[in-house]
Motif scaffolding. Structure first.
Motif, PDB file in Angstrom:
ATOM      1  N   LEU A   1       3.312  -6.051   9.623  1.00 49.67           N
ATOM      2  CA  LEU A   1       3.360  -5.156   8.422  1.00 49.67           C
ATOM      3  C   LEU A   1       4.893  -4.314   8.920  1.00 49.67           C
ATOM      4  O   LEU A   1       5.405  -4.296   9.818  1.00 49.67           O
ATOM      5  N   SER A   2       5.291  -3.984   7.658  1.00 52.27           N
ATOM      6  CA  SER A   2       6.514  -3.020   7.243  1.00 52.27           C
ATOM      7  C   SER A   2       6.077  -1.538   6.623  1.00 52.27           C
ATOM      8  O   SER A   2       5.398  -1.373   5.751  1.00 52.27           O
ATOM      9  N   ASP A   3       6.449  -0.550   6.986  1.00 53.99           N
ATOM     10  CA  ASP A   3       6.698   0.327   6.850  1.00 53.99           C
ATOM     11  C   ASP A   3       7.551   0.581   5.728  1.00 53.99           C
ATOM     12  O   ASP A   3       9.291   1.586   6.803  1.00 53.99           O
ATOM     13  N   PHE A   4       7.492   1.030   5.012  1.00 52.68           N
ATOM     14  CA  PHE A   4       8.926   1.143   3.536  1.00 52.68           C
ATOM     15  C   PHE A   4       9.030   2.676   3.575  1.00 52.68           C
ATOM     16  O   PHE A   4       8.375   3.125   2.762  1.00 52.68           O
ATOM     17  N   SER A   5      10.473   3.452   4.297  1.00 57.13           N
ATOM     18  CA  SER A   5      10.225   5.102   3.585  1.00 57.13           C
ATOM     19  C   SER A   5      11.338   5.393   3.418  1.00 57.13           C
ATOM     20  O   SER A   5      12.872   4.264   4.284  1.00 57.13           O
ATOM     21  N   PHE A   6      11.753   6.214   2.736  1.00 60.76           N
ATOM     22  CA  PHE A   6      13.205   6.542   2.997  1.00 60.76           C
ATOM     23  C   PHE A   6      13.647   7.370   4.125  1.00 60.76           C
ATOM     24  O   PHE A   6      15.106   7.863   4.588  1.00 60.76           O
ATOM     25  N   SER A   7      12.853   7.594   4.775  1.00 58.94           N
ATOM     26  CA  SER A   7      13.080   8.482   5.990  1.00 58.94           C
ATOM     27  C   SER A   7      12.134   7.940   7.450  1.00 58.94           C
ATOM     28  O   SER A   7      10.909   7.360   7.147  1.00 58.94           O
ATOM     29  N   LYS A   8      12.940   8.066   8.367  1.00 63.57           N
ATOM     30  CA  LYS A   8      11.562   7.268   9.829  1.00 63.57           C
ATOM     31  C   LYS A   8      11.533   8.478  10.389  1.00 63.57           C
ATOM     32  O   LYS A   8      11.159   8.533  11.465  1.00 63.57           O
TER      33      LYS A   8
ATOM     34  N   GLY B   1       4.323  -3.204   3.230  1.00 59.70           N
ATOM     35  CA  GLY B   1       4.125  -4.463   2.799  1.00 59.70           C
ATOM     36  C   GLY B   1       3.115  -5.350   3.991  1.00 59.70           C
ATOM     37  O   GLY B   1       4.247  -5.353   5.226  1.00 59.70           O
ATOM     38  N   LYS B   2       2.320  -5.629   3.437  1.00 57.73           N
ATOM     39  CA  LYS B   2       1.513  -6.722   5.017  1.00 57.73           C
ATOM     40  C   LYS B   2       1.473  -7.681   5.100  1.00 57.73           C
ATOM     41  O   LYS B   2       1.322  -8.322   2.971  1.00 57.73           O
TER      42      LYS B   2
ATOM     43  N   ASP C   1       0.725  -1.475   0.092  1.00 55.45           N
ATOM     44  CA  ASP C   1       0.047   0.019  -0.166  1.00 55.45           C
ATOM     45  C   ASP C   1       0.735   1.278  -0.545  1.00 55.45           C
ATOM     46  O   ASP C   1       1.778   1.638   0.495  1.00 55.45           O
ATOM     47  N   LEU C   2       0.493   2.475  -0.815  1.00 53.11           N
ATOM     48  CA  LEU C   2       1.109   3.924  -0.705  1.00 53.11           C
ATOM     49  C   LEU C   2       0.605   4.288   0.843  1.00 53.11           C
ATOM     50  O   LEU C   2      -0.784   4.055   1.155  1.00 53.11           O
ATOM     51  N   ASN C   3       1.534   4.857   1.892  1.00 47.58           N
ATOM     52  CA  ASN C   3       0.319   5.335   2.715  1.00 47.58           C
ATOM     53  C   ASN C   3       1.336   6.274   3.143  1.00 47.58           C
ATOM     54  O   ASN C   3       1.421   7.304   2.034  1.00 47.58           O
ATOM     55  N   THR C   4       0.208   7.799   3.924  1.00 55.16           N
ATOM     56  CA  THR C   4       0.743   8.453   4.483  1.00 55.16           C
ATOM     57  C   THR C   4       0.089   9.445   3.127  1.00 55.16           C
ATOM     58  O   THR C   4       0.359  10.580   2.678  1.00 55.16           O
ATOM     59  N   ILE C   5      -1.315   9.508   3.044  1.00 58.73           N
ATOM     60  CA  ILE C   5      -1.484  10.003   1.547  1.00 58.73           C
ATOM     61  C   ILE C   5      -2.615  11.881   2.224  1.00 58.73           C
ATOM     62  O   ILE C   5      -3.182  11.416   3.464  1.00 58.73           O
ATOM     63  N   ASP C   6      -2.144  12.262   1.350  1.00 58.92           N
ATOM     64  CA  ASP C   6      -2.718  13.790   2.002  1.00 58.92           C
ATOM     65  C   ASP C   6      -3.581  14.781   0.404  1.00 58.92           C
ATOM     66  O   ASP C   6      -3.067  13.735  -0.624  1.00 58.92           O
TER      67      ASP C   6
ATOM     68  N   LYS D   1      -2.299   5.527  10.100  1.00 60.89           N
ATOM     69  CA  LYS D   1      -2.410   6.493   8.128  1.00 60.89           C
ATOM     70  C   LYS D   1      -2.814   5.801   7.461  1.00 60.89           C
ATOM     71  O   LYS D   1      -3.659   4.671   7.287  1.00 60.89           O
ATOM     72  N   THR D   2      -3.519   7.056   6.637  1.00 63.78           N
ATOM     73  CA  THR D   2      -4.111   6.607   5.253  1.00 63.78           C
ATOM     74  C   THR D   2      -3.708   5.900   4.751  1.00 63.78           C
ATOM     75  O   THR D   2      -2.506   6.147   4.236  1.00 63.78           O
ATOM     76  N   TYR D   3      -4.529   4.716   3.910  1.00 66.78           N
ATOM     77  CA  TYR D   3      -2.828   4.629   2.473  1.00 66.78           C
ATOM     78  C   TYR D   3      -4.118   3.673   1.300  1.00 66.78           C
ATOM     79  O   TYR D   3      -5.155   3.450   1.258  1.00 66.78           O
ATOM     80  N   LEU D   4      -3.242   3.452   0.659  1.00 66.52           N
ATOM     81  CA  LEU D   4      -4.350   3.102  -0.371  1.00 66.52           C
ATOM     82  C   LEU D   4      -3.186   1.580  -1.766  1.00 66.52           C
ATOM     83  O   LEU D   4      -1.998   1.533  -1.599  1.00 66.52           O
ATOM     84  N   PRO D   5      -4.136   0.706  -1.127  1.00 66.23           N
ATOM     85  CA  PRO D   5      -3.675  -1.041  -1.778  1.00 66.23           C
ATOM     86  C   PRO D   5      -3.342  -0.408  -3.629  1.00 66.23           C
ATOM     87  O   PRO D   5      -4.115  -0.170  -4.053  1.00 66.23           O
ATOM     88  N   PHE D   6      -2.310  -1.368  -3.318  1.00 58.87           N
ATOM     89  CA  PHE D   6      -1.632  -1.258  -5.061  1.00 58.87           C
ATOM     90  C   PHE D   6      -1.372  -2.538  -5.808  1.00 58.87           C
ATOM     91  O   PHE D   6      -1.098  -2.582  -6.621  1.00 58.87           O
ATOM     92  N   PHE D   7      -1.200  -3.587  -4.611  1.00 55.47           N
ATOM     93  CA  PHE D   7      -0.876  -4.700  -4.865  1.00 55.47           C
ATOM     94  C   PHE D   7      -1.230  -6.095  -3.551  1.00 55.47           C
ATOM     95  O   PHE D   7      -1.240  -5.665  -2.711  1.00 55.47           O
ATOM     96  N   LEU D   8      -1.515  -7.108  -4.298  1.00 57.17           N
ATOM     97  CA  LEU D   8      -2.398  -7.992  -3.712  1.00 57.17           C
ATOM     98  C   LEU D   8      -1.790  -9.383  -4.005  1.00 57.17           C
ATOM     99  O   LEU D   8      -2.034 -10.040  -5.216  1.00 57.17           O
ATOM    100  N   ASN D   9      -1.223 -10.488  -3.218  1.00 55.55           N
ATOM    101  CA  ASN D   9      -1.375 -11.920  -3.787  1.00 55.55           C
ATOM    102  C   ASN D   9      -1.962 -12.728  -2.423  1.00 55.55           C
ATOM    103  O   ASN D   9      -1.546 -12.257  -1.521  1.00 55.55           O
ATOM    104  N   GLU D  10      -2.507 -13.640  -3.285  1.00 55.70           N
ATOM    105  CA  GLU D  10      -2.972 -15.103  -2.480  1.00 55.70           C
ATOM    106  C   GLU D  10      -2.410 -15.875  -2.568  1.00 55.70           C
ATOM    107  O   GLU D  10      -1.867 -15.742  -3.222  1.00 55.70           O
ATOM    108  N   SER D  11      -2.813 -16.927  -1.558  1.00 56.94           N
ATOM    109  CA  SER D  11      -2.051 -18.184  -1.501  1.00 56.94           C
ATOM    110  C   SER D  11      -2.832 -18.954  -0.646  1.00 56.94           C
ATOM    111  O   SER D  11      -3.429 -18.675   0.679  1.00 56.94           O
TER     112      SER D  11
END
Length: 831
Positions: free
Chosen positions: A344-351, A360-361, A150-155, A182-192
C-alpha cells in the motif's frame, strides 16, 4: 479531521457482519507515545506495530474479542473489545518490574554485540539463497495480481464540497483501510492472471499472461505505465529494494546492522513451525529505511511473514505511507514459498496525518506451485503475446476461476461506478484537466485529434524574437497502428512561418516493423547533441529559451526531410535504416557564419549546405520494459542500459548533395543503483568522421547557454566553442538522494538531496576541415591538447520541485568569453 458521522456509523454497521477493526494510540504512564509497540489479536498472528507517533490501526476478517498490546520494558496488556469495531482507543502501558531472563533489551539504539536478533539475522543471510523456488531446478506457479487506486481521508467537508456536487453517489462505496484506518473510495482496479515458468539451471523465466481486466483509466497509457513502474517486483532477501526509483535498505540486508536496530521480541508456533519474532526500526532519521517486524523459522531461517513500513522521515516526496506485507506458505519441513504479497502506498502532497491523498494498492497471490518439470530452452525463448485481444476479453467464468483472492464488494463495485462516472459531464471535465496537464495535449474525441503540446506554445530566440507554436496529432487510442502529427510556428521578428510534419505506420506488430518520415522547416540550435538531428518534430530548448547566458545567436535554418524503416527482430534490439536530406544555413549570418570554401561557386564560398545521408543504427536496450502494442509505446522503467551504434554515409551529387563522407558513432548510457548510496548515471560517447565536411556537418561538443540543467551537455561551454571530427565524451552524475544531508542536523528536516557531476571531452579537428570552413567568423578549436572537463555540485528537492546545480569549469579558462562558473536549474516532480 473528523470523519463524516453518517459514514462512520454506516461502516460500523456494515463491518459487524465480517470484520474486527481497532484503532487508537499507545502511551506510557507519562502520556508519551510508544513507537513500535506490538499490537495483536489474541490467539492469532494478525498484528501490527505502532507508528512513530504511537498510533495504530488493525483489522481482520475474523472475529476477535481480545487485543494484546506489548512492548519491551512494559507489561503486556490484554484489552477486551466490547464490539467488532473499536476506534479511538487510548491504551496506557505500565512499566514492567520484571527483568527478562533470556534477552537483555535496551531502549533506543540496540547493541550490535551479544544481540540474539543479529545472530538470527546472520543465519538468514547464510540461508537466503536456499529458500523458495531457488531450491529447485525448475518451477512454475499461478500468479494473480490486483492493483487498485483509492481516494482517501474522505470526510463530511469533502463530500459536501462543491468539487463533488452532483457526484455524491460516488461515496456509496466507502471502505476503511486496515493499515491506516482511513476511509477511502476505490476508483481504479486492474486484475491480471499469469502462469510463470522458470529454470534455475538455464537462468530463464517466462510469464504467460492469461487474462487482464481493467476498470478506470484503461484508455490512458501513461497512467497504466506509471502503475506498472510503481509496482515492479522485488525480493525481500535482496540487500536493497527499489521503490519509486529509490533504493531502500532491506531489513534483511547484510548492511542492515548499520542501518537498523533489531530486537528479538517473541517466539511462537506458526503453522506448526517454531518461529522467532524480530522487531526492527531505523538507527537514523531521513534515510530510506523501513520499520516493522518479521517472523523467521528456527531451523531453515526462512521468513514466514514480514511487514515493512517506510518511516515518515524518509527522504521521499509525495508519498506519506508505504506499507508492505508478505506471507510465506510452509510446503514441507524445509520449503517456504511466497503466498501473498501486499503493498500500500499513500500518495499525498503533505505528510500531515489529516492530509488527503490517493492509495495505490497491489495484492499479488501465488498458488499451484509445481517443481522439476523440465522444458526445452526454446520454450522460454518463445514469448507469449501479452496484448493478444483474447487476454482482455475473458468472461466471468474465467475470472471466477482465476482469482486466487476474491474481490470485496467495494472492489466489485468499481466497474459499475466507473461506467456511471463516465456519463457524468462534471467528472469528465475533471478527467480532461488532469489529462491535459499530464500529457500536454487537449483531446478532441469527436475528430480523434489531440491539440498540443501546450508546453511548446511560447518561446524566444535572437533570430525569431518572440515565437508561438501550435500543433495537433491523430489519436484514436493508445494502441494506434499509425499516427500523424504536425505543427505550425511563427516568429514575430523574422515574420516567417515554420512547420513540421511527421507520420508513423506500424506495418507488422510481431517484428515491430515501422515506417516513418516527415519534413521540418524551422530554426534550430544545432550542437546540443553529438549526433545529427533527425527529429522532424523537435524543438530545441536552446533555440526557444526565454533566458540564456551570453549571446545566443549561433542558430541555424534547417529544412529536414527523413524516411526511416525500423524493426525489432529480437526483444529490446532495434535496427533502423534511414535517410535524410537537409538544407542548412545560418539564421543570423552576421553573427554566426556557416560559410565554407566552394570552388564551384562564383564567389569561391557557399553559405548553404545541401546534404543527403544514409543511416544505419543498431539500438540495444537490455532490461527495458514497455507497455502497449501500437506504433508508439510507453516506457515503464528507466533502469536499463542503452547501447547505440550508428553509421552514416554522406552521398555527394544525388539531389545536389554537397559532400561525400562517413561517420561512425557509439554511445553507452547506464544507470547504476549504488546500494543505499543513491543512483549513478554514466554516459560514454565516441565518434569519428571520415572525409572533409564543413562546420554545419561536424561534431560539436554540446554546450549549454540556457539556465536549464541538461544532461549530456556541458553547462560552462558556449555553443560551438569546441568543434571536432573525432571525439570522446564522458558524463558521470551521482544523486545521493539525501544520504549525506541526512547526517547534518540543521539540514536533516529539509530533505534536500545532493548531486555531484563530472564531465569530460576530448576531440580532434583535422587541418583539412579547418581550411574548408575558414570563412566562418567563429574560432574552430578542438579540445586536443588536454581533456576539457567540468564538475558540478547540485542541491535537489528544494521545495520538492527545484534542483539547482553549481557548475565549475576545470580548464581552457583562456578561451574567449570562457565561463568559469555557472548556475543552472530544473523543475520537476520526483519521488
Amino acid at each position: 479531521m473528523k470523519r463524516f458521522l453518517t459514514v462512520f456509523f454506516f461502516l460500523t454497521f456494515f463491518s459487524l457482519f465480517s470484520q474486527t477493526k481497532v484503532g487508537g494510540i499507545v502511551l506510557d504512564e507519562s502520556g508519551s507515545p510508544i513507537a513500535f509497540a506490538n499490537i495483536f489479536f489474541k490467539n492469532s498472528t494478525d498484528g501490527t506495530i505502532t507508528n512513530d507517533n504511537g498510533r495504530f490501526y488493525l483489522e481482520s476478517e475474523n472475529t476477535y474479542s481480545t487485543l494484546l498490546v506489548s512492548f519491551i520494558g512494559f507489561e503486556t496488556m490484554e484489552l477486551e473489545l466490547p464490539q467488532k469495531v473499536n476506534y479511538g482507543l487510548e491504551i496506557v502501558l505500565k512499566e514492567s518490574t520484571e527483568q527478562l531472563k533470556e534477552v537483555v533489551i535496551y531502549t533506543g539504539k540496540q547493541s550490535k554485540k551479544n544481540n540474539p536478533a543479529i545472530d538470527i539475522l546472520k543465519k538468514i543471510w547464510a540461508k537466503k539463497r536456499e529458500n523458495g523456488v531457488r531450491k529447485f531446478k525448475q518451477y512454475q506457479y499461478d500468479k494473480y495480481e490486483k492493483i487498485e487506486f483509492d481516494l482517501n481521508t474522505i470526510d463530511s467537508a469533502l463530500i459536501k464540497s462543491k468539487l463533488f456536487k452532483g457526484l455524491e453517489f460516488m461515496f456509496d462505496n466507502l471502505d476503511t483501510s486496515r493499515v491506516t484506518g482511513k476511509t477511502y473510495l476505490p476508483f481504479f482496479l486492474n486484475e491480471s492472471f499469469s502462469r510463470v515458468y522458470g529454470d534455475n539451471q538455464l537462468e530463464e523465466e517466462k510469464e504467460d499472461v492469461q487474462g487482464n481486466k481493467n476498470s478506470g483509466f484503461e484508455g490512458n497509457q501513461s497512467i497504466t505505465a506509471f502503475v506498472e513502474d510503481l509496482y515492479s517486483d522485488y525480493d525481500i532477501y535482496d540487500n536493497y529494494l527499489k521503490f519509486f526509483d529509490k533504493s531502500f535498505t532491506s531489513p534483511l540486508s547484510k548492511t542492515g546492522v548499520d542501518t537498523y536496530n533489531y530486537v528479538l521480541s517473541d517466539s511462537a508456533y506458526i503453522d506448526n513451525k517454531w518461529c522467532y519474532n524480530i522487531i526492527y526500526y531505523p538507527r537514523r532519521k531521513n534515510e530510506l529505511t523501513f520499520k516493522g517486524d518479521f517472523w523467521v523459522n528456527d531451523t531453515t531461517y526462512a521468513i514466514k511473514n514480514i511487514n515493512m513500513q517506510v518511516t515518515r522521515s524518509a527522504n521521499i516526496n509525495w508519498v506519506k505511507e508505504i506499507y508492505i506485507e508478505q506471507d510465506f506458505e510452509v510446503v514441507n519441513d524445509s520449503v517456504f514459498l511466497l503466498k501473498r504479497d501486499y503493498m500500500l502506498s499513500d500518495f499525498s502532497f503533505s505528510k500531515k496525518e489529516k492530509s488527503r491523498g490517493v492509495y495505490g494498492k497491489r495484492t499479488t497471490v501465488y498458488d499451484n506451485y509445481a517443481f522439476d518439470l523440465k522444458r526445452p530452452e526454446e520454450f522460454y525463448k518463445a514469448e507469449s503475446d501479452p496484448y493478444d485481444p483474447r487476454v482482455f476479453s475473458r468472461d466471468s467464468v474465467f475470472w471466477n476461476n482465476a482469482r486466487l483472492e476474491s474481490l470485496s464488494d467495494d472492489e466489485s463495485g468499481i466497474f459499475k461506478l466507473l461506467d456511471t462516472l463516465k456519463t457524468v459531464p462534471k467528472f469528465r471535465t475533471y478527467y480532461d484537466i488532469v489529462s491535459i496537464l499530464g500529457s500536454g495535449y487537449i483531446e478532441i474525441d469527436k475528430w480523434n485529434i489531440d491539440i498540443g503540446d501546450i508546453y511548446s506554445t511560447f518561446g524566444f530566440n535572437d533570430a525569431e524574437g518572440a515565437r508561438i507554436r501550435g500543433g495537433a496529432r491523430t489519436y484514436f487510442g493508445q494502441n494506434d497502428t499509425w499516427r500523424l502529427e504536425g505543427y505550425m510556428a511563427y516568429g514575430f521578428s523574422d515574420k516567417k512561418f515554420k512547420h513540421g510534419l511527421s507520420g508513423k505506420f506500424l506495418l507488422d506488430r510481431k517484428t515491430r516493423l515501422i515506417l516513418s518520415g516527415g519534413n521540418r522547416r524551422d530554426i534550430e540550435q544545432l550542437g546540443l547533441s553529438l549526433t545529427s538531428t533527425s527529429d522532424v518534430l523537435g524543438r530545441s530548448i536552446a533555440s526557444s529559451s526565454l533566458v540564456t547566458v551570453g549571446a545566443n545567436d549561433r542558430l541555424t535554418n534547417i529544412n529536414l526531410s527523413t524516411l526511416n524503416l525500423e524493426m525489432e527482430p529480437l526483444k529490446n534490439f532495434r535496427i533502423r535504416l534511414g535517410s535524410s536530406f537537409r538544407t542548412l544555413s545560418s539564421a543570423l549570418p552576421t553573427a554566426f557564419s556557416l560559410d565554407y570554401i566552394d570552388p564551384e561557386s562564383p564567389t569561391g564560398t557557399s553559405s548553404e549546405v545541401k546534404q543527403l545521408d544514409l543511416n544505419t543504427t543498431l539500438i540495444y536496450t537490455p532490461g527495458k520494459r514497455t507497455i502497449g502494442y501500437g506504433v508508439e509505446r510507453s516506457n515503464i522503467n528507466d533502469d536499463h542500459s542503452t547501447l547505440v551504434l550508428n553509421y552514416t554515409k554522406g552521398i555527394q551529387g544525388f539531389l545536389e548533395s554537397d559532400f561525400d563522407y562517413e561517420r561512425l558513432q557509439f554511445s553507452y548510457q547506464q544507470p547504476w543503483q549504488v546500494g543505499g548510496f543513491g543512483r549513478l548515471t554514466t554516459s560514454l560517447e565516441l565518434g569519428k568522421t571520415f572525409g572533409e565536411v564543413p562546420l554545419s556537418l561536424l561534431s560539436v561538443i554540446p554546450g549549454n547557454q540556457t539556465l536549464f540543467s541538461l544532461y549530456n551537455t556541458f553547462p560552462n561551454l558556449d555553443f560551438y566553442e569546441f568543434v571536432t571530427d573525432t571525439y570522446a565524451t564522458l558524463h558521470l552524475e551521482h544523486n545521493f538522494n539525501g544520504r549525506l544531508f541526512s547526517r547534518i542536523p540543521l539540514l536533516r528536516k529539509l530533505n534536500l538531496r545532493e548531486i555531484v557531476g563530472l564531465r569530460g571531452a576530448w576531440g580532434q579537428l583535422s587541418d583539412e576541415n579547418i581550411a574548408l570552413s575558414a570563412p566562418t567568423n567563429i574560432p574552430l578549436v578542438a579540445p586536443e591538447d588536454q581533456i576539457y572537463w567540468e564538475y558540478s555540485f547540485g542541491v535537489g528537492n528544494i521545495f520538492k520541485i527545484l534542483r539547482i546545480d553549481f557548475n565549475f569549469r576545470g580548464n581552457y579558462l583562456d578561451n574567449p568569453n570562457a565561463r568559469p562558473f555557472g548556475i543552472t536549474g530544473t523543475f520537476g516532480f520526483n519521488f
